[in-house]
Structure formats: structure tokens, C-alpha cells
Design a protein around this motif. Structure first.
Motif, PDB file in Angstrom:
ATOM      1  N   ALA A  65       5.790  14.802 -11.617  1.00 27.61           N
ATOM      2  CA  ALA A  65       6.098  13.378 -11.474  1.00 27.61           C
ATOM      3  C   ALA A  65       5.354  12.783 -10.284  1.00 27.61           C
ATOM      4  O   ALA A  65       4.927  13.487  -9.371  1.00 27.61           O
ATOM      5  N   THR A  66       5.198  11.465 -10.300  1.00 29.25           N
ATOM      6  CA  THR A  66       4.611  10.746  -9.171  1.00 29.25           C
ATOM      7  C   THR A  66       5.563  10.805  -7.981  1.00 29.25           C
ATOM      8  O   THR A  66       6.768  10.597  -8.122  1.00 29.25           O
ATOM      9  N   VAL A  67       5.025  11.102  -6.793  1.00 29.84           N
ATOM     10  CA  VAL A  67       5.812  11.128  -5.559  1.00 29.84           C
ATOM     11  C   VAL A  67       5.062  10.284  -4.532  1.00 29.84           C
ATOM     12  O   VAL A  67       3.992  10.667  -4.057  1.00 29.84           O
ATOM     13  N   GLN A  68       5.618   9.119  -4.218  1.00 27.74           N
ATOM     14  CA  GLN A  68       4.938   8.168  -3.338  1.00 27.74           C
ATOM     15  C   GLN A  68       5.939   7.520  -2.389  1.00 27.74           C
ATOM     16  O   GLN A  68       7.134   7.419  -2.695  1.00 27.74           O
ATOM     17  N   ASP A 175       8.780 -10.691   2.078  1.00 24.80           N
ATOM     18  CA  ASP A 175       9.590  -9.480   1.962  1.00 24.80           C
ATOM     19  C   ASP A 175       9.002  -8.386   2.852  1.00 24.80           C
ATOM     20  O   ASP A 175       7.791  -8.333   3.072  1.00 24.80           O
ATOM     21  N   VAL A 176       9.863  -7.484   3.324  1.00 26.15           N
ATOM     22  CA  VAL A 176       9.387  -6.319   4.059  1.00 26.15           C
ATOM     23  C   VAL A 176      10.384  -5.179   3.874  1.00 26.15           C
ATOM     24  O   VAL A 176      11.591  -5.395   3.822  1.00 26.15           O
ATOM     25  N   GLY A 177       9.861  -3.956   3.727  1.00 26.32           N
ATOM     26  CA  GLY A 177      10.756  -2.822   3.594  1.00 26.32           C
ATOM     27  C   GLY A 177      10.089  -1.598   3.005  1.00 26.32           C
ATOM     28  O   GLY A 177       8.863  -1.521   2.895  1.00 26.32           O
ATOM     29  N   LEU A 178      10.933  -0.655   2.582  1.00 28.76           N
ATOM     30  CA  LEU A 178      10.509   0.689   2.178  1.00 28.76           C
ATOM     31  C   LEU A 178      10.652   0.887   0.678  1.00 28.76           C
ATOM     32  O   LEU A 178      11.643   0.458   0.078  1.00 28.76           O
ATOM     33  N   GLU A 179       9.678   1.572   0.077  1.00 26.77           N
ATOM     34  CA  GLU A 179       9.676   1.911  -1.345  1.00 26.77           C
ATOM     35  C   GLU A 179       9.444   3.412  -1.493  1.00 26.77           C
ATOM     36  O   GLU A 179       8.557   3.973  -0.840  1.00 26.77           O
ATOM     37  N   VAL A 180      10.241   4.082  -2.344  1.00 25.01           N
ATOM     38  CA  VAL A 180      10.144   5.529  -2.517  1.00 25.01           C
ATOM     39  C   VAL A 180      10.195   5.879  -3.998  1.00 25.01           C
ATOM     40  O   VAL A 180      11.089   5.424  -4.720  1.00 25.01           O
ATOM     41  N   THR A 181       9.254   6.680  -4.443  1.00 24.70           N
ATOM     42  CA  THR A 181       9.278   7.293  -5.766  1.00 24.70           C
ATOM     43  C   THR A 181       9.317   8.806  -5.566  1.00 24.70           C
ATOM     44  O   THR A 181       8.475   9.349  -4.859  1.00 24.70           O
TER      45      THR A 181
END
Length: 432
Positions: A65-68, A175-181
Motif C-alpha cells: 500500500a501507499t505510505v505517505q 488551511d494548514v495541517g497534517l496528512e497521513v496515508t
């Protein structure tokens, strides 16, 4: 740019927090966000954010899977015809590329009317190093048209081509913040993002707290909601947005590990300036004051550093240390203390990776390798090394998370030595 950049206090404008838009924008089945969405309540012609290059780490396991992971500022100049229109994004991005390797570094992205494009930022001081150094991310509308300049550490790195006119009223968002995959493989220590916007009078402000919405698409970490499927977050505010601090622990013990790392002093801009022997003044900017400001209080630099606001307005190259530094190798170990020597990407691995990123079947993707003397590539950065160019004419959502939008085709350029995504486009943004 033809603008002045004074920094003042909180903006008096009031607007309803964009809760519905924020929840809809940051919702997906495999990607998770800890984001703030703000509507300043008045025309906005600039956005600014700053945080440190923190040590993001991944489990050393093979994954299909994608991990980003990414932490970014996104500015939507005009929402009058819908909340999910054209926008600009700039931030820090990490991706697990192998069992023990990852890529890490800044880039910026433009979403236009019928497609998008993204470019790695390869200039500057250690852009791909997890050295805890402060970096700044800035978007400023041009004076002559409706497009925006993109600045990293107060040096211009690009400009948009397909953004809408800024209009009056509550027709914008920042907008500002964190994104996790792939949160089950990912540990992110505290990232403290400080954000401001520039109003139509060319003054910088913090957003009123009442105008800010928050999205946590994983549970808040607690005794019942334990890592890896949870976020820790804190909005520091009184009447205005000051700082959004987020982490995504991998396991309960990761918090103490992150705390131990935090005792290591971050890399200093001031010491680098001294070792590089940069001039005391560059394009009218006091370089000693700029380095000290970047070390300690980067969101005040436009106000406190002599010559900086004028330089950003006119010269677009204001940070001599960042201009002199050389781009670094853009691959790092996936976890501290280990590396995978010689783990260059193969055609097969890039095909699978691009297929996941752009949601296209692997058999519908073609690859070509280019070198300095080879065919013209998308990216000037890519021309300095051997690259893989990946293309497809299938329908794709590009690198967007709104799967309802589909575009015809994409092209992506990856470093052949590190696997770093150097540049990509999808849909109409791929046309000359």
C-alpha cells in the motif's frame, strides 16, 4: 509583486468557520487528516506558514500500500463557485519507497480548472534533511494579474498559471495541517505549524479563532484510543489562531522516543550563515537578522528583519544562505540508524508506485529513462540527473483526494537514483 508586506495584529473580520467544507475536503477512506481550515472573512492576497523539518519515520517492513506523510499550507483564492475549486499547496512531503528507504522534502502544487501539477523544491538549505531546522512556506498574489508567486525560505521557487481572481466577501480559505496515508506504519512527532494571511491592504494577520474549523479523521489519542490509529493535536489560541500542533504516534512508546529526540538542538541558520561566509547584506536584507529570526521566531521575520519585506516585494531572492546551499541527496533511511545502500528504484517499482499514486492500472503506464543529454523532461531540476518519466493516457484523479474529479492522463518524473518525485502533471496542466 508590487506589494508592501507590513505585519500587524489580529484581523477584525469575522466569518463563520468553514466546518462543512473542511469535513468534506479532508475525507477519504485510506488517507487521514489533522487539519485546520480558516475563512479570514475578507479578501486574501497572501498566505504564510512555518514549521520545522521533523524526523518522520516508517516501520522497516515491506508494504504493497501507499505510505505517505505531508504537512502543508493550502490556499484557495476564490470559493464563490464552490469550496473545492482551484488552489495552491506548499509543504513538506515524505513517502516510504522501500522496506528501509523513504523520500523526504518540500514541494508545491497547483490545482487548476482541468488538472494539476506539482514540483519538488530542490533549492535551499538541506530541504531533504530531517534536521529540525525551521523553514517558511509563502504564497503571495502577483500585482499584475490573478496568479501567485510561491516562496520557500523567502526565495521564489515558482508561480501559478491557472488561479481565479480574488473577490470580496468570504470567498476564500486557508488551511494548514497534517496528512497521513498508512498510519499503522508511520510515526510523526509534534509538528507545530504557525500560519498567517495577508489582507487586501497588504498587512499580515493571524486568523480569528472563530473563523477556524478543525478536522481529525482519526480519533484523539487517549487511554481508549491508542496508537497507531489516533492523532494528538492542540490549537494554541486566545482570540486568534497562533499554532496548530499535531503528532501521529506509531505506538505508545513512540511519544517518549520523540521527546528524547526533541532534546537534540535543531540545526541553526545562524551557524550555517557563518560557516558559508555569506555577505552581511543581500538584496537589501540584513542576513544576520534573518538567520537569527528563522532560528527563533520565523513568523515575525517580515516585520522585524530589515529589508526583508521590500526584498520579497521586489527581488524575490532574499535569503543568501538558502541560495548558496547545494541541493542534497533526496533519499533517507525509513527509520533512524539504518539505510538500504544501493536501493535505487526499478522500472517495475516505479510503475507500481505511480499506479497507486495516480489510481491507474499498472499495465496502462509507460516508462522511459532520460539523462542530461536525453530528451527534454518536464522538470529543469530533473535535467541535472538521470530520471524516469512515467506516463499514462488513462483517466486519473491526479494527486488529488477528491476521487469524483477525473482527468485525462498524467506524466510524472522521478529521480532514477533516489525515487524522489521531481515533478508531475495531470489533465490539462500537462499541455505545453
Amino acid at each position: 509583486m508590487g506589494i508592501a508586506l507590513p505585519l500587524t495584529g489580529a484581523a477584525p473580520a469575522q466569518a463563520a468557520a468553514p466546518k462543512a467544507a473542511c469535513n468534506t475536503m479532508y475525507s477519504a477512506q485510506i488517507t487521514f487528516w489533522a487539519m485546520t481550515c480558516a475563512r479570514p472573512g475578507e479578501p486574501m492576497i497572501g498566505g504564510f506558514a512555518t514549521w520545522r523539518n521533523v524526523p518522520i519515520t516508517y516501520d522497516q517492513v515491506s508494504t504493497s500500500a501507499t505510505v505517505q506523510t505531508s504537512n502543508y499550507l493550502r490556499l484557495t483564492p476564490n470559493t464563490s463557485s464552490g469550496e473545492f475549486g482551484r488552489n495552491i499547496e506548499i509543504g513538506l512531503y515524505a513517502e516510504k519507497t522501500g522496506k528501509t528507504t523513504m523520500t523526504y522534502g518540500p514541494r508545491w502544487t497547483e490545482l487548476g480548472a482541468n488538472g494539476g501539477r506539482t514540483k519538488a523544491i530542490t533549492a535551499g538549505v538541506n530541504p531533504t534533511k530531517q534536521d529540525k531546522r525551521n523553514h517558511t512556506y509563502m504564497l503571495v498574489r502577483k500585482a499584475s494579474d490573478n496568479q501567485w508567486d510561491v516562496l520557500y525560505d523567502f526565495n521564489t521557487v515558482g508561480s501559478t498559471t491557472d488561479q481565479l481572481k480574488v473577490v470580496g466577501g468570504n470567498t476564500n480559505r486557508i488551511d494548514v495541517g497534517l496528512e497521513v496515508t498508512g498510519p499503522q506504519y508511520t510515526n510523526v512527532p509534534d509538528i507545530s505549524s504557525r500560519m498567517q494571511f495577508m489582507d487586501g491592504n497588504k498587512s499580515w494577520h493571524q486568523v480569528a479563532t472563530n473563523n477556524v474549523a478543525k478536522v481529525l479523521s482519526l480519533a484523539t489519542c487517549s487511554s481508549t484510543n491508542k496508537p497507531p490509529y489516533c492523532f494528538k493535536s492542540k490549537l494554541t489560541d486566545a482570540t486568534t489562531f497562533t499554532q496548530w500542533t499535531v503528532s501521529k504516534p506509531r505506538k505508545p512508546a513512540a511519544a517518549s522516543t520523540a521527546a528524547a529526540r526533541a532534546t537534540t538542538p535543531p540545526s541553526s541558520w545562524a551557524s550555517l550563515r557563518e560557516s558559508e561566509g555569506v555577505p552581511a547584506s543581500f538584496n537589501g536584507v540584513d542576513q544576520n537578522a534573518l538567520s537569527a529570526c528563522l532560528d527563533h521566531d520565523p513568523d515575525s521575520c517580515l516585520r522585524t528583519v530589515p529589508g526583508l519585506s521590500e526584498c520579497v516585494r521586489t527581488a524575490h531572492a532574499c535569503n543568501a544562505v538558502a541560495l548558496q546551499a547545494r541541493p542534497q541527496a533526496m533519499t533517507t533511511p525509513a527509520a533512524t540508524g539504518t539505510s538500504d545502500s544501493g536501493d535505487s528504484p526499478t522500472a517495475a517499482s516505479l510503475r507500481e508506485r505511480a499506479a497507486r499514486s495516480f489510481a491507474v492500472a499498472p499495465q496502462q503506464i509507460s516508462l522511459t529513462m532520460s539523462s542530461v543529454s536525453g530528451e527534454r523532461s518536464l522538470s529543469t531540476a530533473a535535467q541535472a540527473e538521470t530520471t524516469w518519466t512515467v506516463t499514462s493516457r488513462q483517466m486519473t484523479s491526479g494527486l488529488e483526494h477528491q476521487q469524483s474529479r477525473r482527468y485525462l492522463g498524467f506524466t510524472a518524473v522521478y529521480s532514477a537514483s533516489t525515487g524522489q518525485l521531481l515533478e508531475a502533471c495531470w489533465g490539462a496542466m500537462c499541455r505545453p
